[in-house]
Write an enzyme that holds these catalytic residues in place. Structure first.
Site, PDB file in Angstrom:
ATOM      1  N   ARG A 239      48.858  40.894  33.187  1.00 39.08           N
ATOM      2  CA  ARG A 239      50.008  40.793  33.836  1.00 39.08           C
ATOM      3  C   ARG A 239      50.886  39.486  33.762  1.00 39.08           C
ATOM      4  O   ARG A 239      52.017  39.137  33.754  1.00 39.08           O
ATOM      5  CB  ARG A 239      50.129  41.201  35.137  1.00 39.08           C
ATOM      6  CG  ARG A 239      50.072  42.717  35.386  1.00 39.08           C
ATOM      7  CD  ARG A 239      50.197  43.298  36.565  1.00 39.08           C
ATOM      8  NE  ARG A 239      50.175  44.769  36.794  1.00 39.08           N
ATOM      9  CZ  ARG A 239      50.400  45.322  37.587  1.00 39.08           C
ATOM     10  NH1 ARG A 239      49.794  45.007  38.876  1.00 39.08           N
ATOM     11  NH2 ARG A 239      50.406  46.900  37.655  1.00 39.08           N
TER      12      ARG A 239
ATOM     13  N   GLY B 187      50.272  53.673  34.814  1.00 36.45           N
ATOM     14  CA  GLY B 187      49.184  54.193  35.540  1.00 36.45           C
ATOM     15  C   GLY B 187      48.113  54.643  34.619  1.00 36.45           C
ATOM     16  O   GLY B 187      47.700  53.938  33.654  1.00 36.45           O
TER      17      GLY B 187
ATOM     18  N   GLY C 264      54.866  53.598  39.013  1.00 38.17           N
ATOM     19  CA  GLY C 264      56.006  54.312  40.055  1.00 38.17           C
ATOM     20  C   GLY C 264      57.282  54.092  39.506  1.00 38.17           C
ATOM     21  O   GLY C 264      58.109  55.148  39.569  1.00 38.17           O
TER      22      GLY C 264
END
Length: 401
Positions: free
Chosen positions: A38, A358, A381
């Site tokens: 990330r 996910g 999400g």
């Protein structure tokens, strides 16, 4: 929702203090980062700001600290890794909006970078507190959101700084890619457009199914939620996962698909076992049965080989494919075959392939297919709410082109 948002390239950042919301929610163990993916993903936006003379104030949450500041959730490790990757020091504030953050922000020079402490050390962050939002915004002249993974949440550092303090707001490269690739797929897809949905519960994907049935040519259902659809067809599903309150909803969706001329594909065969694997990755005896012949004392835990071939063919003939959710208990090697088959089909297809975050993203990465997928979303999400057609607060607040 307008997907055409201004980006860092559409605004003059030279000499300006830029508050940049990143997603540095990295996994750590014993105080060390176990995957810096990330952080690496955020580099293009940060490097652009540095190169163009911005005074860069980075912020992010990490984990879920319960009672304010907690050394276990400090972003200090992120600052250290970021300094290495950028090849320049990243100054670390001791707080989020306190004296340390304020004085560091005020003393920044063009091209310098600092990082605020974990935004969730402030209780007002997740409550989108107006006072916290204003304090955050007071340190900066411009807001850049590059954290797609939290764009579906209206928090102080994702939306409040614009909502309550009116900072001019644009997106970074990560969010720009998410909204351009996924936005185009939903608004103007190359056809045939195929969506593959998996995961455990129908209730988690209700709105996604309803929204996609107005857009796709083929909708493929796998994972635990497929058994509720099979029950809606009148099949006995044994001990399989069943959302009994959603059987009527599944019947409605099948009728809607027919009315809209959408092909709805369900498993034709199923991999069953007499119990759920325990531990989840342990050895398990399985057999394959037709989907209308699941024994009463067995439960379906993955799609079968005929279904894998059916789903792979549909993916390979598509021009646009969106996939969200595994086909079975993919943490178990014996029950991962359906998920692997879908990932392989996407990797082999010439389609624009989009994988929601996910488990599906994890599957593609673990299998080494990531570089053969057009786009793997950085937010689970958020990508799900995007597919539902919902407005995401962290994107809605950015300036339109």
């Amino acid at each position: 929702m307008n997907y055409n948002k201004k980006s860092v390239e559409d605004i003059d950042v030279a000499g300006k203090r830029v508050l940049c919301r990143c997603d540095f929610n990295v996994p750590t163990k014993d105080g060390k980062i176990t995957s810096d993916k990330r952080i690496v993903a955020a580099l293009p936006t940060i490097q652009y700001l540095v190169k163009h003379g911005a005074r860069v104030i980075l912020c992010s949450h990490m984990g879920k600290p319960k009672n304010g500041p907690d050394p276990a959730f400090s972003l200090q490790v992120v600052a250290e890794r970021l300094s290495e990757l950028l090849g320049q020091p990243v100054k670390m504030a001791k707080d989020v909006v306190g004296e340390s953050a304020q004085s560091l922000a005020a003393s920044l020079k063009d091209g310098e970078v600092m990082l605020l402490e974990n935004t969730r050390f402030e209780k007002g962050e997740t409550k989108n507190d107006p006072e916290l939002s204003k304090k955050l915004a007071s340190m900066a002249d411009i807001f850049v959101n590059d954290a797609f993974g939290t764009a579906h949440r209206a928090h102080a550092s994702t939306a409040g700084v614009v909502q309550y303090a009116g900072l001019p707001a644009v997106c970074g490269y990560l969010i720009q890619k998410e909204i351009s690739v996924m936005g185009k797929a939903l608004a103007d897809p190359e056809r045939p457009f195929v969506a593959i949905l998996g995961g455990a519960k129908v209730s988690d994907k209700l709105n996604v199914i309803a929204n996609l049935l107005t857009k796709v040519d083929t909708l493929i259902i796998g994972g635990g939620m497929a058994y509720t659809f099979l029950a809606a067809k009148g099949y006995s599903v044994g001990k399989s996962l069943l959302d009994s309150e959603k059987i009527d909803y599944c019947r409605e969706m099948m009728a809607t698909a027919e009315k809209n001329g959408v092909k709805l594909l369900l498993p034709v065969d199923t991999t069953v076992a007499d119990h759920f694997p325990d531990p989840i990755d342990g050895a398990i005896d399985v057999k394959v049965v037709d989907s209308d012949k699941i024994p009463d004392d067995m439960e379906g835990l993955d799609i079968g080989p005929k279904t894998m071939a059916l789903y792979a063919d549909a993916a390979k003939t598509a021009k646009t494919v969106v996939w969200n959710g595994p086909m079975g208990v993919f943490e178990n090697p014996t029950l991962a075959k359906g998920t692997i088959a879908v990932a392989q089909a996407l990797a082999d297809s010439d389609a624009i392939s989009i994988v929601g975050g996910g488990d599906s993203a994890a599957a593609c990465e673990q299998l080494g297919f990531a570089d053969r997928i057009t786009h793997i979303s950085t937010g689970g999400g958020a990508s799900l709410e995007f597919l539902e057609g919902k407005e995401l607060p962290g994107i809605a607040c950015l300036m339109d082109r």
